[in-house]
Design a protein around this motif. Structure first.
Motif: not given
Length: 826
Positions: A337, A340, A347, A350, A377, A379-380
């Motif tokens: 993460s 990424a 992205g 991700d 981070h 998001y993923p």
């Protein structure tokens, strides 16, 4: 202390500086290695000298942190024992650490937290810092054996700082220093001068890795690893070492056997790879049976190298997870993460990381959610959870397991949790339709949970519908089996009262919470340990609902009882109940103000704000909205006692927080921002900043118009209040006719509101009539002004009979306005 900030901000460097200063004063400074066992750290309880322990990446080392807390708790206190935690974030992981044990609750509740801000925000100063770094590095580079023979000092003197130092990335100290180092190293290789773009701040790690890779190749050749093994194989091994790690040499060999290019190599050659890595990056402690290698530093270089390897071979992580233990799985997700997060990958990583999590969700579920609360981070990881939630083939048991791993409160996971709760509810609805006896309790519980999540997202009407259905189911269940379902019915009723209050249906909300409190009183009498917290919660909400319908004395009594219960509960378990105590104190401050006890209300508000500041400092993700609310309410109370400058400062801070919150989640926080802007406009007016005050209330009215259009029951009172304030601000700047129009619109709204609920809105109607009468007099409409103020006098006279302390001054004000209007020329 917890010191947190993004990678490269200088946390570790600052901690080393502190360590050197303390060591010079006789302290022992200890940096536990990542593989230190908790029982080893527990031995620090026997420390007989002043000790400071620095735990780097504390968010990824919960077991070590727990052991250090236990050691501190058992330390005899004959000499200092200090713990400094370094982390990239101070989110949900910190709240979980502080509630992990009774000792943690006692020792970490008052821990200070600091976010390390950029060292240099002023771009004009960065060129000087760049030159300082270049000259300092030039004095050290000649000590590297492979870098002798180059005039580094002359190279440093000839360097020109990057032209785009205004780029915000250069505010990060490590980025600036890495750029200086890369520029210096490039001077020793003239062939790079025409091919390297030194102006792209995002490429600095790649430039340094280019220099570092020559070191890798020469070291591999010296050990006989090349040409037998390709450079790509060795670089992949290095990435795997940083992604998954290894506890010892045997663990390392298992790691190599997961890589196709090394799995078929002789054991001796795999051992040589391990030895090569240990030569490149020696372990911090060379001990038999310990970690076989250290880390490429700084971490951002390792993360960039890992990101390049993963982009080139997206299935590398899948192979590393095959047979990985929990420590390796957690490390892999964390490092992945972080890699990424770098914008250079645009992205792409991700998508790869989200896919990895979906493919391995059965093994990674807990790690995905835990890492999402720790990483900067997420998001993923949240995208993967969203994919699993939306997939109709995901088993219900899997969804429930996922839901069970979610923390109780998390700003960053709120939307994800709501989507998951919605999916679980739909699954249980289908099952309950087929077999109500077996699944109706599950459906009711899922609906109640869904309502809570929807409320957190500001979707009040949807949340209300869900909890109304839950209450209906629980009523039927409790009638058939009260012992099993009465607690659930009480909880759902309490939740129902919150949702009803949010949409402006206060009388119904009051009825719901009165019923809930009745159930909780009976339950707490039979089992106080289990149900006193629920009773306190119910009383707190009852106090709010009573205030909303104008029954202030009863609301005060309920609020005082709630605070009393929460004080006792917070003494026994501060981490569990301090947020509740803060909320109850905040509510109590409002109830005290409503009955004219302004100074007592201010004291309660100040105590609540102190608690909220500590809570938000420790866990901003969970408690920033609470801090903003506490500041807004304190601003009101400071204004009540005439402390206008402090009131303005609190109001401005509240608006700043609510702006950031509303940008991230407008459904949940736009009403709060509008409320804070309305209050701020009043404070600005008192400070003589009339134009700013007018701008603030115009923004508030704009927000409230949109909100009232979507949900009139909840927001028409707010719109009326802000319009009344707008009329005052317009008049302040000489726009009497516009002010009169705003006041007349407010009056029309308050007439309708008072007709529906006179107890709650009569004071507002009287205030609006009083203000309007003044504006009418000022524009020459004396007769209309007299009629308005006479109506205000009649209302305030009746209110003052019931509560002279609270409404007597208002009545006197209206009588004075009436006298003034009587004296005007007809």
């Amino acid at each position: 202390w917890l010191l947190h900030g993004p990678g490269g901000q200088g946390k570790t460097r600052l901690a080393h500086h502190l360590g050197r200063e303390l060591a010079a004063r006789g302290w022992t400074v200890l940096w536990p290695r990542a593989g230190a066992r908790p029982e080893q750290l527990l031995e620090l309880r026997r420390a007989a000298r002043p000790l400071v322990v620095v735990l780097d990446y504390a968010e990824t080392r919960p077991a070590q942190l727990a052991a250090l807390v236990e050691a501190a708790a058992e330390h005899p206190s004959t000499c200092p024992f200090k713990l400094l935690l370094l982390a990239r974030t101070a989110g949900d992981w910190w709240q979980q650490a502080r509630t992990g044990s009774r000792q943690a609750e006692e020792l970490l509740a008052t821990a200070r937290t600091r976010r390390l801000t950029p060292l240099e925000d002023d771009p004009e100063q960065r060129s000087g810092h760049y030159r300082d770094a270049a000259h300092a590095l030039a004095t050290a580079l000649p000590t590297v054996p492979s870098l002798t023979g180059h005039d580094w000092s002359a190279a440093a003197a000839a360097l020109q700082p990057p032209r785009r130092l205004g780029d915000s990335a250069y505010g990060n100290a490590l980025t600036l220093h890495m750029t200086a180092l890369a520029d210096l190293l490039d001077t020793a290789r003239p062939e790079l001068s025409d091919s390297t773009d030194n102006e792209d701040v995002q490429d600095v790690e790649d430039r340094l890795l280019g220099h570092e890779s020559r070191y890798w190749r020469s070291s591999a050749a010296a050990r006989g690893l090349s040409p037998a093994l390709a450079t790509d194989t060795l670089e992949t091994a290095l990435a795997a070492a940083h992604l998954a790690g290894a506890a010892d040499r045997e663990h390392a060999d298992l790691l190599w056997r997961r890589l196709p290019a090394l799995a078929d190599q002789p054991r001796d050659r795999r051992n040589t790879v391990t030895a090569w890595l240990a030569t490149l990056y020696p372990p911090s402690v060379a001990a038999p049976g310990g970690p076989p290698w250290g880390a490429l530093q700084p971490d951002r270089l390792a993360e960039r190298h890992v990101g390049r390897a993963l982009e080139g071979d997206p299935r590398l992580a899948d192979r590393l997870l095959d047979g990985a233990d929990d420590t390796q799985a957690e490390q892999l997700l964390t490092v992945y993460s972080r890699a990424a997060a770098h914008p250079v990958f645009h992205g792409r990583l991700d998508t790869h990381l989200a896919g990895l999590c979906v493919r391995h969700h059965e093994a990674l579920a807990a790690h995905i959610i835990t890492t999402a609360t720790r990483t900067d981070h997420p998001y993923p990881l949240t995208a993967a959870l969203g994919t699993l939630t939306a997939d109709p083939t995901t088993p219900l048991n899997t969804l429930n397991r996922l839901y069970g791993h979610f923390p109780g409160t998390s700003h960053r996971l709120a939307t994800t949790a709501a989507h998951l709760a919605h999916t679980i509810t739909n699954r249980y609805r289908a099952l309950a339709e087929a077999n109500p006896d077996a699944h109706l309790p599950d459906l009711a519980g899922a609906l109640n949970n869904l309502s809570l999540h929807l409320g957190e997202l500001g979707q009040q009407l949807e949340g209300l519908a869900a909890v109304e259905e839950a209450v209906g189911h629980y009523r039927a269940l409790a009638e058939a089996n009260p012992d099993a379902h009465q607690p659930n019915l009480a909880a759902a009723l309490n939740n129902l009262s919150l949702r009803l209050g949010e949409v402006g249906r206060w009388a119904e909300g009051l009825a719901a919470v009165e019923e809930a409190v009745g159930h909780y009183r009976a339950l707490a009498e039979a089992n106080p340990d289990a149900y006193l917290p629920d009773l306190a919660m119910g009383l707190h909400n009852l106090s709010i609902r009573l205030g909303e319908v104008g029954r202030w004395a009863e609301g005060l009594a309920a609020g005082e009882e709630a605070v009393g219960l929460y004080r006792a509960l917070a003494e026994a378990n501060p981490d569990a109940h301090q947020p509740n105590l803060a909320g109850a104190l905040n509510n109590l401050s409002l109830r005290l103000t409503e009955v004219g006890q302004q100074l007592a209300g201010l004291a309660a508000g100040e105590e609540a704000l102190g608690l909220y500041r500590a809570l938000a400092e420790a866990n901003p993700d969970a408690h920033l909205p609470d801090l903003a609310m506490g500041l807004h309410n304190l601003s009101l109370q400071l204004g009540e006692v005439g402390r206008w400058a402090e009131s303005l400062a609190a109001g401005e801070e509240a608006v700043g927080l609510y702006r950031a919150l509303a940008e991230a989640n407008p459904d949940a926080h736009l009403p709060d921002l509008a409320m804070a802007l309305n209050n701020l406009s009043i404070r600005l007016g008192h400070a003589g900043r009339r134009a700013e005050g007018l701008a603030a209330v115009e923004e508030a009215v704009g927000h409230y118009r949109a909100l009232a259009e979507a949900n009139p029951d909840a927001h028409l009172p707010d719109l009326a209040l802000s319009l009344n304030n707008l009329s005052i601000r317009l008049t302040d700047v000489g726009q009497q006719l516009a002010g009169l129009a705003a006041g007349e619109e407010a009056l029309g709204l308050y007439r309708a509101l008072t007709e529906a609920n006179p107890d709650a809105h009569q004071p507002d109607l009287a205030r609006t009539l009083n203000n309007l009468s003044v504006y009418l007099g000022e524009v020459g409409r004396r007769a209309e002004g007299l009629a308005a103020v006479q109506e205000a006098v009649a209302i305030r006279r009746a209110l003052a009979r019931a509560n002279p302390d609270l409404f007597g001054p208002d009545l006197q004000q209206s009588l004075e306005v009436a006298d003034w209007l009587e004296g005007l020329e007809p």
